[in-house]
Design an enzyme around this catalytic site. Structure first.
Site, PDB file in Angstrom:
ATOM      1  N   HIS A 206       0.982  -1.263  -0.023  1.00 45.39           N
ATOM      2  CA  HIS A 206       0.110   0.092   0.021  1.00 45.39           C
ATOM      3  C   HIS A 206       0.828   1.273   0.026  1.00 45.39           C
ATOM      4  O   HIS A 206       0.468   2.396  -0.958  1.00 45.39           O
ATOM      5  CB  HIS A 206      -0.864   0.023   1.161  1.00 45.39           C
TER       6      HIS A 206
ATOM      7  N   SER B  10       0.371  -8.878   1.552  1.00 46.18           N
ATOM      8  CA  SER B  10      -1.217  -8.875   1.448  1.00 46.18           C
ATOM      9  C   SER B  10      -1.539  -8.580   3.016  1.00 46.18           C
ATOM     10  O   SER B  10      -1.050  -9.090   3.932  1.00 46.18           O
ATOM     11  CB  SER B  10      -1.624 -10.059   1.161  1.00 46.18           C
TER      12      SER B  10
HETATM   13  P1  AMP Z   1      -6.482  -3.848  -0.293  1.00 43.97           P
HETATM   14  O1  AMP Z   1      -6.242  -2.905   1.014  1.00 43.97           O
HETATM   15  O2  AMP Z   1      -6.213  -5.059  -0.262  1.00 43.97           O
HETATM   16  O3  AMP Z   1      -7.777  -3.625  -0.806  1.00 43.97           O
HETATM   17  O4  AMP Z   1      -5.572  -3.121  -1.467  1.00 43.97           O
HETATM   18  C1  AMP Z   1      -5.411  -1.955  -1.548  1.00 43.97           C
HETATM   19  C2  AMP Z   1      -4.492  -1.674  -2.869  1.00 43.97           C
HETATM   20  O5  AMP Z   1      -3.202  -2.090  -2.461  1.00 43.97           O
HETATM   21  C3  AMP Z   1      -5.155  -2.363  -4.161  1.00 43.97           C
HETATM   22  O6  AMP Z   1      -4.911  -1.671  -5.301  1.00 43.97           O
HETATM   23  C4  AMP Z   1      -4.027  -3.440  -4.121  1.00 43.97           C
HETATM   24  O7  AMP Z   1      -3.789  -4.162  -5.309  1.00 43.97           O
HETATM   25  C5  AMP Z   1      -2.720  -2.733  -3.536  1.00 43.97           C
HETATM   26  N1  AMP Z   1      -1.810  -4.072  -3.023  1.00 43.97           N
HETATM   27  C6  AMP Z   1      -2.048  -4.779  -2.005  1.00 43.97           C
HETATM   28  N2  AMP Z   1      -0.871  -5.591  -1.717  1.00 43.97           N
HETATM   29  C7  AMP Z   1       0.064  -5.183  -2.709  1.00 43.97           C
HETATM   30  C8  AMP Z   1       1.259  -5.395  -3.037  1.00 43.97           C
HETATM   31  N3  AMP Z   1       1.869  -6.615  -2.372  1.00 43.97           N
HETATM   32  N4  AMP Z   1       2.103  -4.736  -3.588  1.00 43.97           N
HETATM   33  C9  AMP Z   1       1.489  -3.588  -4.553  1.00 43.97           C
HETATM   34  N5  AMP Z   1       0.126  -3.390  -4.319  1.00 43.97           N
HETATM   35  C10 AMP Z   1      -0.476  -3.915  -3.554  1.00 43.97           C
END
Ligand code: AMP
Length: 302
Positions: A60, A208
């Site tokens: 993030h 993640s």
């Molecule tokens: P989330 O909080 O899981 O909904 O993710 C928010 C944003 O962060 C989304 O655009 C995800 O694709 C991105 N994101 C999550 N994990 C990663 C990662 N390991 N590397 C880059 N972006 C990420």
């Protein structure tokens, strides 16, 4: 740590304020009306937007960093969106470490955090449908029915509220980026979608928010997913696509992992390919459950 929660015109300092060690304070707002006021103050500036569900990690933060480089003002949102969860247990156990998140955003010099409650985002009985074509029904769409309707529903609302110049999404959610781009194209939304590289742990595991649920043993098992994807990458042009997939699947299935899919597809259509030269962007994608935790990952092969 220092941050401000903005209630209309009054500013309330939260937690025990220590000596300011940073020049900027993270401003936190929770309503659409406050965002409108904020936008009025930022008129003429380019706005970079990073929507998240919180439990922030370096993935993030890399999006926030890129947004800060490319825009005058960076907004992050934290909203655990109920409409994109098809499994109530998954929604229930989604991590919500708010204080740690605020500290990370403050340290990242994020300009503004939008952290709405569910009833600020949704009216009762509200419905939504977005035509996403095949994208809705393959891979993540097949294993998480309705997921991308929920994703597009909330991202459209967030775009309306934040009115970003650019919005930043991670390649980790490869199909999600395609879905968002499709929505932006279909609805002619005035925002550029920027896809940012996947950030990994040193051992290769894609970062993640769900990784906190993995025990040490499960973390080791989960590494098989990135290993399998790397094995496919090394097979490009060496073995046939079918053999490369078979070997990678065998690697995963030899472990206590419940594989949902492992595919090599055309990055523009998500359709299976049989030849390494078949398309401009090839991507290998995997989804699997390690213990109770569902993980996804992918690598671009070309
Ligand atoms: P989330 O909080 O899981 O909904 O993710 C928010 C944003 O962060 C989304 O655009 C995800 O694709 C991105 N994101 C999550 N994990 C990663 C990662 N390991 N590397 C880059 N972006 C990420």
């Amino acid at each position: 740590m220092n941050y401000i929660l903005w209630f209309g015109k009054s500013v309330r300092f939260l937690q025990n304020l220590r000596v300011l060690n940073s020049f900027s304070l993270l401003k936190i707002i929770t309503t659409k009306a406050q965002m409108q006021q904020e936008l009025a103050m930022q008129q003429g500036k380019s706005i970079g937007f990073v929507p998240t569900m919180g439990a922030l990690h370096n993935g993030h933060l890399s999006l926030i960093e890129q947004s800060k480089q490319e825009n005058d003002f960076t907004v992050c949102s934290i909203f655990v969106n109920p409409t994109q969860f098809n499994d109530p247990a998954d929604l229930e156990r989604y991590p919500r470490p708010v204080d740690a998140d605020l500290k990370k955003l403050q340290d990242a010099n994020c300009d503004l955090l939008f952290m709405p409650a569910v009833d600020e985002m949704y009216a009762k009985g509200e419905t939504w449908h977005m035509d996403l074509g095949d994208l809705e029904h393959v891979l993540e769409g097949a294993f998480r029915p309705g997921h991308y309707q929920g994703v597009t529903q909330v991202v459209k609302k967030l775009f309306d509220i934040v009115q970003p110049t650019r919005a930043y999404f991670g390649q980790k959610d490869y199909q999600q980026v395609m879905v968002i781009k499709k929505m932006v194209e279909t609805l002619n939304l005035p925002v550029s979608i920027v896809r940012c590289s996947t950030v990994r742990e040193q051992d290769g595991l894609a970062m993640s928010s769900r990784n906190v649920h993995l025990s040490n043993e499960e973390h080791q098992l989960a590494l098989t997913l990135s290993s399998a994807l790397n094995a496919i990458k090394e097979s490009v042009g060496v073995e046939s696509v079918a053999i490369a997939i078979e070997h990678a699947k065998a690697l995963i299935l030899s472990k206590d992992i419940s594989l949902e899919y492992l595919v090599v597809v055309d990055g523009a259509t998500l359709k299976d390919i049989s030849d390494w030269n078949q398309s401009k962007e090839l991507v290998a994608l995997v989804a699997a459950k390690v213990g109770k935790t569902r993980l996804i990952d992918n690598v671009v092969l070309s």
